[in-house]
Design an enzyme around this catalytic site. Structure first.
Site, PDB file in Angstrom:
ATOM      1  N   HIS A  37      39.512  44.406  68.794  1.00  0.00           N
ATOM      2  CA  HIS A  37      39.768  45.471  69.773  1.00  0.00           C
ATOM      3  C   HIS A  37      38.548  46.391  69.905  1.00  0.00           C
ATOM      4  CE1 HIS A  37      44.013  44.721  68.181  1.00  0.00           C
ATOM      5  NE2 HIS A  37      44.148  44.492  69.472  1.00  0.00           N
ATOM      6  N   SER A 186      46.246  41.167  65.217  1.00  0.00           N
ATOM      7  CA  SER A 186      47.170  42.109  64.583  1.00  0.00           C
ATOM      8  C   SER A 186      48.217  41.340  63.777  1.00  0.00           C
ATOM      9  CB  SER A 186      47.856  42.963  65.642  1.00  0.00           C
ATOM     10  OG  SER A 186      46.889  43.596  66.456  1.00  0.00           O
TER      11      SER A 186
HETATM   12  P1  AMP Z   1      46.509  42.838  71.699  1.00  0.00           P
HETATM   13  O1  AMP Z   1      46.494  44.192  71.060  1.00  0.00           O
HETATM   14  O2  AMP Z   1      46.702  41.719  70.728  1.00  0.00           O
HETATM   15  O3  AMP Z   1      47.388  42.775  72.908  1.00  0.00           O
HETATM   16  O4  AMP Z   1      45.030  42.613  72.234  1.00  0.00           O
HETATM   17  C1  AMP Z   1      44.417  43.555  73.083  1.00  0.00           C
HETATM   18  C2  AMP Z   1      43.122  42.980  73.583  1.00  0.00           C
HETATM   19  O5  AMP Z   1      42.258  42.686  72.479  1.00  0.00           O
HETATM   20  C3  AMP Z   1      43.301  41.673  74.353  1.00  0.00           C
HETATM   21  O6  AMP Z   1      42.427  41.646  75.456  1.00  0.00           O
HETATM   22  C4  AMP Z   1      42.904  40.644  73.325  1.00  0.00           C
HETATM   23  O7  AMP Z   1      42.422  39.437  73.881  1.00  0.00           O
HETATM   24  C5  AMP Z   1      41.808  41.363  72.574  1.00  0.00           C
HETATM   25  N1  AMP Z   1      41.622  40.775  71.249  1.00  0.00           N
HETATM   26  C6  AMP Z   1      42.569  40.576  70.303  1.00  0.00           C
HETATM   27  N2  AMP Z   1      42.032  39.963  69.232  1.00  0.00           N
HETATM   28  C7  AMP Z   1      40.725  39.753  69.510  1.00  0.00           C
HETATM   29  C8  AMP Z   1      39.639  39.150  68.806  1.00  0.00           C
HETATM   30  N3  AMP Z   1      39.788  38.628  67.590  1.00  0.00           N
HETATM   31  N4  AMP Z   1      38.438  39.113  69.401  1.00  0.00           N
HETATM   32  C9  AMP Z   1      38.272  39.637  70.651  1.00  0.00           C
HETATM   33  N5  AMP Z   1      39.252  40.205  71.359  1.00  0.00           N
HETATM   34  C10 AMP Z   1      40.463  40.274  70.805  1.00  0.00           C
END
Ligand code: AMP
Length: 290
Positions: A37, A186
């Protein structure tokens, strides 16, 4: 950093920023923040004048029986991390603020929501598309930053933005990994020590795909069979899918060509983990992004 929880306040702050001619960068998240993130936040800080990050665990993208209730939440810690990264506004609305009782309008990116995760998570991408459209309408960013870790989600959001003529740029950022290769997520918090070791099978199988591609292999089935065998050898792993698809249409491929995604979703204990390898084949040139 200002923390806003009301839609009206967020819209007013965005309007004020735009009136000054300042570019707004937006990073939507569900919180429980990690370096993945934060890499999006850093990209936004480089490209925009004002960075807004949202933390909202979106109930409509969880199917019944999924981990909505147990999803990790720690707004205090998230807020500290975002402030340290120089985020200007944290938008952290309540569920009632985003979905008032009479809410009934959803948006569906039809075909791209069907394959891969869509087969196993009914309604998931409808929930994602709906909340992303709402957040874009509330934050009115010039540019939004999302991660390639959720590859299908990034394709769905890019399609939504084009199909509905949203006047924003979408920047898809690389996958951030733990030192041993596990993609940050997460949901990694759900893993115990044994499961954490087993979770490496996703990365290992993508590395194997990478090796085969570098060796000249282009038959999708050969690559997928080897990945399948690696995953099957890990007793704690239960795959939902392991597939090779066109990176734009998400249609299955027999041969790896053009821009392709090799993507997998695997259950490790109670955690459903996803990961992918982006492949670009152009003539003799092969580019791999893991
Ligand atoms: P989430 O909180 O899981 O909904 O993710 C929020 C944003 O963070 C989304 O655009 C995800 O693709 C990005 N994201 C989550 N994990 C990663 C990671 N390991 N590397 C890059 N972006 C991530």
């Amino acid at each position: 950093m200002k923390t806003l929880t009301c839609v009206a306040e967020m819209q007013a702050a965005a309007a004020g920023t735009r009136a000054l001619g300042r570019r707004i960068g937006f990073v939507p998240t569900m919180g429980a923040l990690h370096e993945g993130h934060l890499s999006l936040v850093r990209a936004s800080r480089q490209r925009a004048d004002l960075t807004v990050a949202s933390v909202f665990v979106n109930p409509t993208q969880f199917a019944p029986g999924e981990d909505y209730r147990g999803y990790p939440r720690d707004l205090g810690e998230d807020s500290a991390l975002l402030a340290r990264e120089g985020v200007d506004i944290l938008f952290a609305p309540t569920v009632e603020e985003i979905y008032p009782p009479d809410f009934q309008t959803y948006v569906t990116v039809e075909r791209l929501s069907q394959p891969l995760c869509g087969r196993f998570r009914p309604g998931h991408f409808r929930g994602v598309a709906t909340v992303v459209l709402k957040l874009i309408n509330i934050v009115s960013p010039d540019v939004a930053f999302i991660g390639r870790k959720d590859a299908q989600q990034s394709v769905v959001i890019q399609r939504l933005v084009r199909d509905l003529n949203l006047p924003i740029e979408v920047v898809v950022c690389p996958i951030v990994r733990e030192p041993d290769g596990l993609a940050m997520s997460s949901r990694n918090a759900y893993l115990n020590d044994e499961e954490r070791r087993a979770a490496l099978v996703l990365y290992r199988s993508l590395r194997r795909a990478q090796e085969l591609l570098l060796g000249g292999e282009r038959r999708a089935q050969v690559i997928l069979d080897e990945m399948q065998a690696l995953v099957a050898a890990e007793p704690l792993a239960r795959p939902d899918y392991i597939e090779a698809v066109d990176a734009a249409t998400l249609a299955p491929l027999e041969r790896i060509a053009g821009r392709a995604l090799i993507a997998l979703a695997v259950w490790i204990g109670g955690a459903r983990l996803i990961d992918n390898l982006l492949v670009e084949v152009g003539g003799n040139q092969l580019t791999l992004e893991l």
